[in-house]
Scaffold this motif. Structure first.
Motif, PDB file in Angstrom:
ATOM      1  N   ILE A 166       0.820  -1.199   0.000  1.00 32.59           N
ATOM      2  CA  ILE A 166       0.000   0.000   0.000  1.00 32.59           C
ATOM      3  C   ILE A 166       0.861   1.260   0.000  1.00 32.59           C
ATOM      4  O   ILE A 166       2.009   1.227   0.425  1.00 32.59           O
ATOM      5  CB  ILE A 166      -0.944   0.018   1.227  1.00 32.59           C
ATOM      6  CG1 ILE A 166      -0.125  -0.218   2.513  1.00 32.59           C
ATOM      7  CG2 ILE A 166      -2.025  -1.028   1.084  1.00 32.59           C
ATOM      8  CD1 ILE A 166      -0.910   0.017   3.773  1.00 32.59           C
ATOM      9  N   GLY A 167       0.292   2.372  -0.454  1.00 32.87           N
ATOM     10  CA  GLY A 167       1.000   3.650  -0.457  1.00 32.87           C
ATOM     11  C   GLY A 167       1.561   3.987  -1.819  1.00 32.87           C
ATOM     12  O   GLY A 167       2.131   3.127  -2.491  1.00 32.87           O
ATOM     13  N   GLY A 168       1.373   5.243  -2.229  1.00 31.21           N
ATOM     14  CA  GLY A 168       1.937   5.706  -3.493  1.00 31.21           C
ATOM     15  C   GLY A 168       1.247   5.096  -4.697  1.00 31.21           C
ATOM     16  O   GLY A 168       0.196   4.446  -4.579  1.00 31.21           O
ATOM     17  N   THR A 169       1.830   5.314  -5.864  1.00 32.65           N
ATOM     18  CA  THR A 169       1.207   4.827  -7.096  1.00 32.65           C
ATOM     19  C   THR A 169       2.203   4.065  -7.969  1.00 32.65           C
ATOM     20  O   THR A 169       1.957   3.853  -9.146  1.00 32.65           O
ATOM     21  CB  THR A 169       0.620   6.001  -7.909  1.00 32.65           C
ATOM     22  OG1 THR A 169       1.660   6.970  -8.103  1.00 32.65           O
ATOM     23  CG2 THR A 169      -0.547   6.654  -7.203  1.00 32.65           C
ATOM     24  N   ASP A 170       3.336   3.645  -7.388  1.00 33.97           N
ATOM     25  CA  ASP A 170       4.347   2.929  -8.166  1.00 33.97           C
ATOM     26  C   ASP A 170       3.793   1.649  -8.801  1.00 33.97           C
ATOM     27  O   ASP A 170       4.130   1.313  -9.930  1.00 33.97           O
ATOM     28  CB  ASP A 170       5.544   2.556  -7.272  1.00 33.97           C
ATOM     29  CG  ASP A 170       6.477   3.736  -7.071  1.00 33.97           C
ATOM     30  OD1 ASP A 170       6.113   4.845  -7.522  1.00 33.97           O
ATOM     31  OD2 ASP A 170       7.545   3.549  -6.472  1.00 33.97           O
ATOM     32  N   GLU A 171       2.961   0.922  -8.055  1.00 38.31           N
ATOM     33  CA  GLU A 171       2.435  -0.338  -8.573  1.00 38.31           C
ATOM     34  C   GLU A 171       1.489  -0.094  -9.749  1.00 38.31           C
ATOM     35  O   GLU A 171       1.484  -0.857 -10.714  1.00 38.31           O
ATOM     36  CB  GLU A 171       1.704  -1.116  -7.462  1.00 38.31           C
ATOM     37  CG  GLU A 171       2.647  -1.712  -6.413  1.00 38.31           C
ATOM     38  CD  GLU A 171       3.057  -0.715  -5.343  1.00 38.31           C
ATOM     39  OE1 GLU A 171       2.662   0.477  -5.435  1.00 38.31           O
ATOM     40  OE2 GLU A 171       3.785  -1.114  -4.412  1.00 38.31           O
ATOM     41  N   GLN A 172       0.684   0.984  -9.651  1.00 42.53           N
ATOM     42  CA  GLN A 172      -0.228   1.297 -10.742  1.00 42.53           C
ATOM     43  C   GLN A 172       0.569   1.686 -11.989  1.00 42.53           C
ATOM     44  O   GLN A 172       0.228   1.276 -13.112  1.00 42.53           O
ATOM     45  CB  GLN A 172      -1.176   2.449 -10.359  1.00 42.53           C
ATOM     46  CG  GLN A 172      -2.164   2.107  -9.237  1.00 42.53           C
ATOM     47  CD  GLN A 172      -1.607   2.418  -7.856  1.00 42.53           C
ATOM     48  OE1 GLN A 172      -0.464   2.079  -7.529  1.00 42.53           O
ATOM     49  NE2 GLN A 172      -2.422   3.052  -7.022  1.00 42.53           N
ATOM     50  N   ASP A 173       1.622   2.490 -11.795  1.00 37.98           N
ATOM     51  CA  ASP A 173       2.473   2.878 -12.924  1.00 37.98           C
ATOM     52  C   ASP A 173       3.117   1.633 -13.531  1.00 37.98           C
ATOM     53  O   ASP A 173       3.205   1.500 -14.756  1.00 37.98           O
ATOM     54  CB  ASP A 173       3.567   3.851 -12.469  1.00 37.98           C
ATOM     55  CG  ASP A 173       2.991   5.172 -11.949  1.00 37.98           C
ATOM     56  OD1 ASP A 173       1.814   5.467 -12.268  1.00 37.98           O
ATOM     57  OD2 ASP A 173       3.707   5.889 -11.235  1.00 37.98           O
ATOM     58  N   ALA A 174       3.565   0.727 -12.658  1.00 38.67           N
ATOM     59  CA  ALA A 174       4.205  -0.507 -13.127  1.00 38.67           C
ATOM     60  C   ALA A 174       3.208  -1.348 -13.926  1.00 38.67           C
ATOM     61  O   ALA A 174       3.554  -1.935 -14.956  1.00 38.67           O
ATOM     62  CB  ALA A 174       4.750  -1.302 -11.937  1.00 38.67           C
ATOM     63  N   ALA A 175       1.962  -1.379 -13.452  1.00 38.24           N
ATOM     64  CA  ALA A 175       0.935  -2.173 -14.149  1.00 38.24           C
ATOM     65  C   ALA A 175       0.744  -1.659 -15.567  1.00 38.24           C
ATOM     66  O   ALA A 175       0.688  -2.442 -16.523  1.00 38.24           O
ATOM     67  CB  ALA A 175      -0.381  -2.113 -13.373  1.00 38.24           C
ATOM     68  N   ARG A 176       0.680  -0.349 -15.719  1.00 42.74           N
ATOM     69  CA  ARG A 176       0.510   0.226 -17.067  1.00 42.74           C
ATOM     70  C   ARG A 176       1.733  -0.064 -17.932  1.00 42.74           C
ATOM     71  O   ARG A 176       1.613  -0.310 -19.126  1.00 42.74           O
ATOM     72  CB  ARG A 176       0.257   1.732 -16.968  1.00 42.74           C
ATOM     73  CG  ARG A 176      -1.187   2.054 -16.599  1.00 42.74           C
ATOM     74  CD  ARG A 176      -1.462   3.546 -16.691  1.00 42.74           C
ATOM     75  NE  ARG A 176      -0.795   4.290 -15.619  1.00 42.74           N
ATOM     76  CZ  ARG A 176      -1.311   4.432 -14.384  1.00 42.74           C
ATOM     77  NH1 ARG A 176      -2.487   3.904 -14.101  1.00 42.74           N
ATOM     78  NH2 ARG A 176      -0.666   5.101 -13.458  1.00 42.74           N
ATOM     79  N   TYR A 177       2.900  -0.071 -17.312  1.00 43.87           N
ATOM     80  CA  TYR A 177       4.120  -0.386 -18.064  1.00 43.87           C
ATOM     81  C   TYR A 177       4.062  -1.828 -18.582  1.00 43.87           C
ATOM     82  O   TYR A 177       4.399  -2.102 -19.732  1.00 43.87           O
ATOM     83  CB  TYR A 177       5.361  -0.190 -17.179  1.00 43.87           C
ATOM     84  CG  TYR A 177       6.638  -0.485 -17.932  1.00 43.87           C
ATOM     85  CD1 TYR A 177       7.242   0.496 -18.716  1.00 43.87           C
ATOM     86  CD2 TYR A 177       7.201  -1.755 -17.906  1.00 43.87           C
ATOM     87  CE1 TYR A 177       8.378   0.211 -19.449  1.00 43.87           C
ATOM     88  CE2 TYR A 177       8.343  -2.043 -18.625  1.00 43.87           C
ATOM     89  CZ  TYR A 177       8.931  -1.057 -19.394  1.00 43.87           C
ATOM     90  OH  TYR A 177      10.051  -1.345 -20.133  1.00 43.87           O
TER      91      TYR A 177
END
Lengths: 298, 379
Positions: free
Chosen positions: A219-230
């Motif tokens: 949890i926290g931040g948006t790194d995982e969401q950015d990674a998902a789009r990548y």
């Protein structure tokens, strides 16, 4: 094959004579990592005693400064075990000395220090991993940091994670099921770190030996969401993901400075949804990685 | 670490920001006295580490000193988001011509302190961001140069078209930035930043969150910690280098590493249980830490089973095993204990436990399921 480190990596250890530095240097040498130098100001000229994988003595020369160590040994990677107050300077010292890969294990580095360090290393084209990370390991080749060597085994899976012990858990489950790894990378849980998920995904996509990727976020931040789009836009290799913190109450700090749910961004539900929408297999439990990865390696 | 409004204002004042005078009191009678000294109408504001104080009824406008005493009586002792109000700030009520928002956070994506400013002040900035994002302007600061005057002026003109006000706001932003850096903040905000009818730019409210990793080198800031206004169990944990957060379930969890701790709580829930807490004993743990961890968990009467999940890397599992044995010898447990332990020095740890008649498993799922069962089974 592997990413970021391999059997040719020439490692130097900053803080080699400290409590954690000495313990883990011995483990790294024993694993087969080529530890070519150590740095502790004031102990230059001494030798650090360690034993290689063949059981033979493999002493490491100690230097006063990183630049003298690099000059004498050609070290191209550094791992940092110094106390938090000195970590920022240690990272910049390594970057200034021309070390290409810097791994900072130290936990508790003030985030404002990192706002100074980040542009400094970026401008020099240096890869920084961490701080507050367990480092990385390419099983059978080299280990830099604190990931226990015996839970890993060589194989086709790239592993990237924001957490330390959770990485061990998943790698251990994979190894027990006979699924080996190319490289396991712990990027660390701090708000500002040198290497993010996308940097690792990019490297795994390029690495011919990696056939699938396991990714552990929290949890926290948006790194995982950015990674998902990548993953959706740029990757052909299959990715399986997990998010820790589904039961975390909003707004509470859970040990990692990074794991704060702020407002609507950064909840586990949001991240899992992003994974699903971008074609990432979702492991509900750490053990689920085994079946999900197996299915994707076929 | 959160600072109270009055502490944040003291820091801002020390950096040159104009803030209204104020007095912190703990008794209604003292609120009356303070209001009388200020003369005229005052605000009585709860000093508590929770957002939304106004909505919760913790901020009141008072025309007279009698009213200040009355409102202070109501606010002192009030619960806001589970925290008891023990202090109120009494400050002269300001005449307000306009309200703005000025804040700085350390932004993960930009990897820098980022200014957020908006002319729509006085309300929840998250609400502004969600509903009218164009009313907020962002500016990432390059910490090597700080907030340069021309950058501060751009932000100032975003708030006010009048050059005098823009200049005054720009100065406040540079002062806020200086305070932010000197205090080791991860967040600092002035909300609202007001313009008085006389054209003065004043910080009416201040909020600061300090990065815990800064506290070792900033003893003067650490000294501002108000342990009275924090959860006692969490204070106790911090004093023993543990990270503890109390939750509502009945499975007490002791884990090493934040990520694995969260994954363990998630797995308890997955198998139908509810975690009683988050507890990270961290790396390099010694037996003493485990003793303190068990003491914290057993203090919670809701706990019906205790689960250890230890994956030894930097943590040596024999240290944990020794801690468990020591703690149980001193204070025998009244609830079942399930131990999962693997990694560094696992064989030694298993032997230590077996010698004391304790069983341990090396599999996480098995251990979690067992703990959930002991705590009353899945619901």
């Amino acid at each position: 094959m592997s990413v970021f480190i391999n059997r040719d990596t020439r490692l130097l250890v900053q803080g080699i004579t400290g409590r954690d530095g000495s313990f883990h240097t011995k483990q790294m040498v024993e694993y087969g990592t080529r530890v070519v130098a150590g740095v502790t100001p004031g102990k230059g000229g001494q030798q650090f005693d360690a034993v290689g994988p063949d059981g033979k003595a493999a002493g490491v020369p100690i230097f006063n400064t990183v630049s003298s160590a690099v000059q004498a040994t050609g070290a191209n990677a550094s791992v940092i075990y110094v106390p938090p107050a000195f970590a920022a300077d240690a990272i910049m010292e390594a970057a200034a000395a021309g070390v290409a890969l810097i791994v900072c294990i130290t936990e508790g580095v003030p985030v404002l220090d990192m706002t100074r360090v980040y542009p400094f290393v970026k401008e020099r084209g240096v890869r920084l991993l961490g701080p507050n990370c367990p480092g990385l390991i390419s099983p059978g080749e080299s280990k830099v940091g604190i990931i226990p060597g015996r839970i890993c085994t060589p194989g086709p899976v790239g592993v990237v994670s924001r957490s330390g012990t959770l990485t061990y858990e998943v790698v251990y489950q994979l190894t027990r099921a006979g699924i080996g790894q190319t490289t396991c990378v712990g990027i660390g849980g701090d708000p500002i770190n040198g290497t993010n998920f996308i940097d690792c995904l990019e490297a795994f996509e390029r690495d011919p030996a990696t056939k699938a990727v396991a990714m552990m976020g929290e949890i926290g931040g948006t790194d995982e969401q950015d990674a998902a789009r990548y993953v959706r836009d740029h990757m052909k290799k299959p990715v399986v993901g997990f998010i820790a913190g589904q039961t975390a109450p909003p707004g509470r700090r859970m040990g990692h400075a990074g794991a704060i749910i702020s407002g609507s961004a950064g909840t586990a539900a949001e991240k899992i949804e992003a994974f699903e929408q971008c074609g990432i297999g979702v492991a509900r439990r750490p053990i689920d990685f085994v079946e999900l990865i197996k299915a994707r390696l076929k | 670490m959160n600072l109270h409004e009055y502490q944040a204002k003291d820091i801002l004042r020390a950096h040159g920001v104009t803030t209204p005078p104020g007095e912190v009191v703990t008794e209604p009678a003292a609120a009356y006295e303070a209001a009388r000294r200020f003369g005229g109408p005052v605000m009585v504001k709860a000093q508590v580490h929770a957002g939304g104080r106004g909505k919760a009824g913790g901020v009141k406008f008072c025309k007279t000193a009698d009213e200040a005493r009355e409102k202070a009586t109501a606010i002192l002792g009030m619960q806001i988001k589970g925290l008891t109000v023990k202090k109120v700030l009494v400050a002269p009520a300001a005449d307000i011509a306009s309200e703005a928002y000025v804040g700085i956070i350390v932004d993960r994506a930009r990897k820098a302190p980022v200014f957020m400013v908006s002319a729509a002040g006085g309300i929840d900035i998250e609400e502004v961001a969600a509903k009218t994002p164009d009313k907020i302007r962002y500016h990432a600061v390059d910490v090597r140069y700080g907030l340069r005057t021309f950058e501060a002026m751009e932000l100032g003109f975003f708030l006010y078209s009048d050059v005098k006000l823009a200049r005054a706001a720009a100065k406040v932003m540079q002062q806020l930035y200086a305070a932010f850096m000197a205090t080791g903040c991860s967040l600092a905000e002035i909300n609202p930043l007001v313009v008085t009818p006389g054209g003065e730019v004043v910080a009416l409210d201040g909020k600061m969150v300090v990065d815990d990793n800064e506290l070792d080198r900033l003893p003067a800031i650490e000294a501002l910690r108000d342990t009275d206004s924090e959860n006692p169990a969490e204070v106790d944990a911090r004093n023993h280098n543990l990270t503890f957060i109390k939750l509502d379930g009945n499975v007490g969890c002791v884990v090493n590493g934040a990520g694995l701790a969260m994954a363990t709580m998630d797995l308890v829930k997955y198998y139908g249980g509810e975690p009683a807490n988050f507890l990270d004993i961290g790396g390099s743990s010694n037996p003493e830490k485990v003793v303190n961890a068990l003491r914290l968990i057993t203090a919670d009467p809701n706990v019906k089973a205790i689960l250890f999940n230890i994956f030894g890397g930097i943590t040596r599992t024999d240290d944990v095993a020794n801690g468990i044995v020591t703690a149980i010898k001193a204070n025998p447990l009244k609830v079942p204990l399930v131990i999962r332990l693997t990694g560094t020095n696992e064989e030694i740890a298993m032997k230590i436990l077996a010698d004391s008649g304790l069983a341990a498993s090396s599999d996480m799922d098995t251990a979690v399921q067992q703990a959930v069962k002991f705590a009353g089974g899945s619901r």
